[in-house]
Scaffold this motif. Structure first.
Motif, mmCIF file in Angstrom:
data_model
loop_
_atom_site.group_PDB
_atom_site.id
_atom_site.type_symbol
_atom_site.label_atom_id
_atom_site.label_comp_id
_atom_site.label_asym_id
_atom_site.label_seq_id
_atom_site.Cartn_x
_atom_site.Cartn_y
_atom_site.Cartn_z
ATOM 1 N N ASP A 1 0.840 -1.217 0.000
ATOM 2 C CA ASP A 1 0.000 0.000 0.000
ATOM 3 C C ASP A 1 0.869 1.259 0.000
ATOM 4 O O ASP A 1 0.591 2.215 -0.733
ATOM 5 N N ILE A 2 1.928 1.241 0.806
ATOM 6 C CA ILE A 2 2.825 2.412 0.857
ATOM 7 C C ILE A 2 3.482 2.617 -0.506
ATOM 8 O O ILE A 2 3.549 3.724 -1.042
ATOM 9 N N GLU A 3 3.952 1.510 -1.134
ATOM 10 C CA GLU A 3 4.636 1.628 -2.436
ATOM 11 C C GLU A 3 3.648 2.068 -3.516
ATOM 12 O O GLU A 3 4.017 2.756 -4.466
ATOM 13 N N THR A 4 2.384 1.690 -3.372
ATOM 14 C CA THR A 4 1.376 2.147 -4.349
ATOM 15 C C THR A 4 1.162 3.656 -4.208
ATOM 16 O O THR A 4 1.086 4.394 -5.200
ATOM 17 N N GLU A 5 1.167 4.101 -2.947
ATOM 18 C CA GLU A 5 0.969 5.539 -2.659
ATOM 19 C C GLU A 5 2.197 6.340 -3.050
ATOM 20 O O GLU A 5 2.116 7.421 -3.618
ATOM 21 N N TYR A 6 3.373 5.723 -2.788
ATOM 22 C CA TYR A 6 4.650 6.426 -3.054
ATOM 23 C C TYR A 6 5.565 5.520 -3.883
ATOM 24 O O TYR A 6 6.490 4.894 -3.343
ATOM 25 N N PRO A 7 5.326 5.368 -5.189
ATOM 26 C CA PRO A 7 6.113 4.445 -6.038
ATOM 27 C C PRO A 7 7.624 4.695 -5.970
ATOM 28 O O PRO A 7 8.426 3.770 -6.140
#
Ligand SMILES: NC(=O)c1cc2c(N)ncc(C(N)=O)c2s1
Length: 323
Positions: free
Chosen positions: A51-57
């Motif tokens: 989820d974090i990587e989706t928000e902040y690629p």
């Protein structure tokens, strides 16, 4: 519960923390075969990182566990030249062959030598290159001099570390294989889908690593055992037995059934032991690899055009077809 949005700084810190924790759990499960948490604990943390990587690629790193699932469609496999040849082994098929090998070694070495015995894994030989601890290239053996670059596919093999425990530059070799149970499950799926089945786990592993869709490789549950150091970098082992322990210490999966034998009688006893135990192992083996343990003896004995003089592969007789 709705997620409270977090700042980039908080996300960066949390992503790093989750990556370290998830990679440790993954090492325990896929490399050490000693998981310490239930799957649902891993899955919850993985979802949090995803989820974090989706928000902040921009926070995605090459060693993030989210990079293991593949998803790249490759155009093909480039050729790779092995700076250090991936040699083959001379084969032995009888007790006499093994005792003759020992006689030749003792004559050349001028003394009785110790042997490191290892299971001969029935998979696909691979070479893995690391720079400053990071996985940079994976290749097939090919003809021993030129292989194929299968780095993207090998990144999905969970037992292959994307980052070593030490920031060192080394090249190591081993076997990529498909566990027996994974082979049975895969062929059942293929049969139900009306696809051709694989003849054996080795063909299934080879076929999997030739997939151009890396997400397909990720689903094949391939594993590895590493057993040779081609470029030692700062590794210090002076024997094969110690090299296997050092490989394990820096993060590689090695086979636990190795044995240091003081003479050829002990070697033959090991061969008979694992010929008996072969069917109980969760992976296919087709024999035993015997190497002089001291690297100084290996250097002294060297290679013929084809293979090392200091090693032999004892091949088990073909298993009687189950009637
Ligand atoms: N062709 C080769 O040099 C080898 C092939 C293999 C194999 N298939 N499995 C295990 C080992 C080992 N433990 O050394 C080796 S070495």
């Amino acid at each position: 519960m709705t997620q409270v949005p977090i700042t980039l700084a908080e996300a960066t810190e949390k992503a790093k923390e989750l990556r370290i924790q998830l990679n440790q759990y993954s090492h325990e499960y896929y490399v050490a075969d000693k998981p310490t948490v239930e799957d649902y604990v891993y899955d919850r943390l993985y979802q949090e990182l995803s989820d974090i990587e989706t928000e902040y690629p921009d926070l995605i790193t090459s060693d993030s566990p989210t990079q293991r699932v593949g998803g790249k469609i490759l155009q093909g496999f480039e050729k790779v030249t092995h700076e250090v040849q991936m040699y083959s082994l001379n084969d032995g098929f009888s007790k006499e062959d093994i005792y003759d090998f020992d006689e030749r070694v003792q004559k050349l070495a001028g003394k009785q030598v110790g042997y490191c015995c290892e299971l001969k894994i029935d998979g696909l030989a691979i070479s893995l290159k690391y720079e400053n601890g990071k996985f940079v290239q994976g290749a097939t053996r090919g003809d021993g001099t030129v292989g194929e670059n299968i780095t993207e596919n090998l990144k999905t093999v969970k037992s292959i570390p994307l980052e070593l425990k030490k920031p060192i530059s080394v090249e190591v070799r081993g076997e990529c294989y498909m566990p027996k149970q994974s082979f049975v499950n895969l062929n059942k799926e293929r049969e139900e889908a009306g696809q051709d089945v694989f003849a054996n786990p080795r063909n299934a592993a080879a076929g999997s690593l030739r997939q151009l869709d890396t997400s397909m490789v990720a689903k094949r549950n391939l594993s590895t055992f590493l057993y040779t150091v081609a470029d030692f970098g700062p590794m210090t082992a002076q024997t094969q037995f110690d090299a296997l322990n050092e490989l394990s210490e820096i993060g590689f999966r090695t086979n636990p059934e190795k044995k240091l034998c003081q003479n050829i009688d002990e070697v033959w006893a090991y061969i008979e032991e694992y010929h008996e135990k072969r069917s109980e192992l969760p992976y296919e083996i087709d024999g035993i690899v015997i190497k002089t343990n001291e690297f100084t003896i290996q250097d002294e004995l060297g290679f013929t055009v084809k293979a090392p003089r200091w090693a032999i592969a004892y091949k088990f007789p073909p298993e009687e077809a189950q009637t």
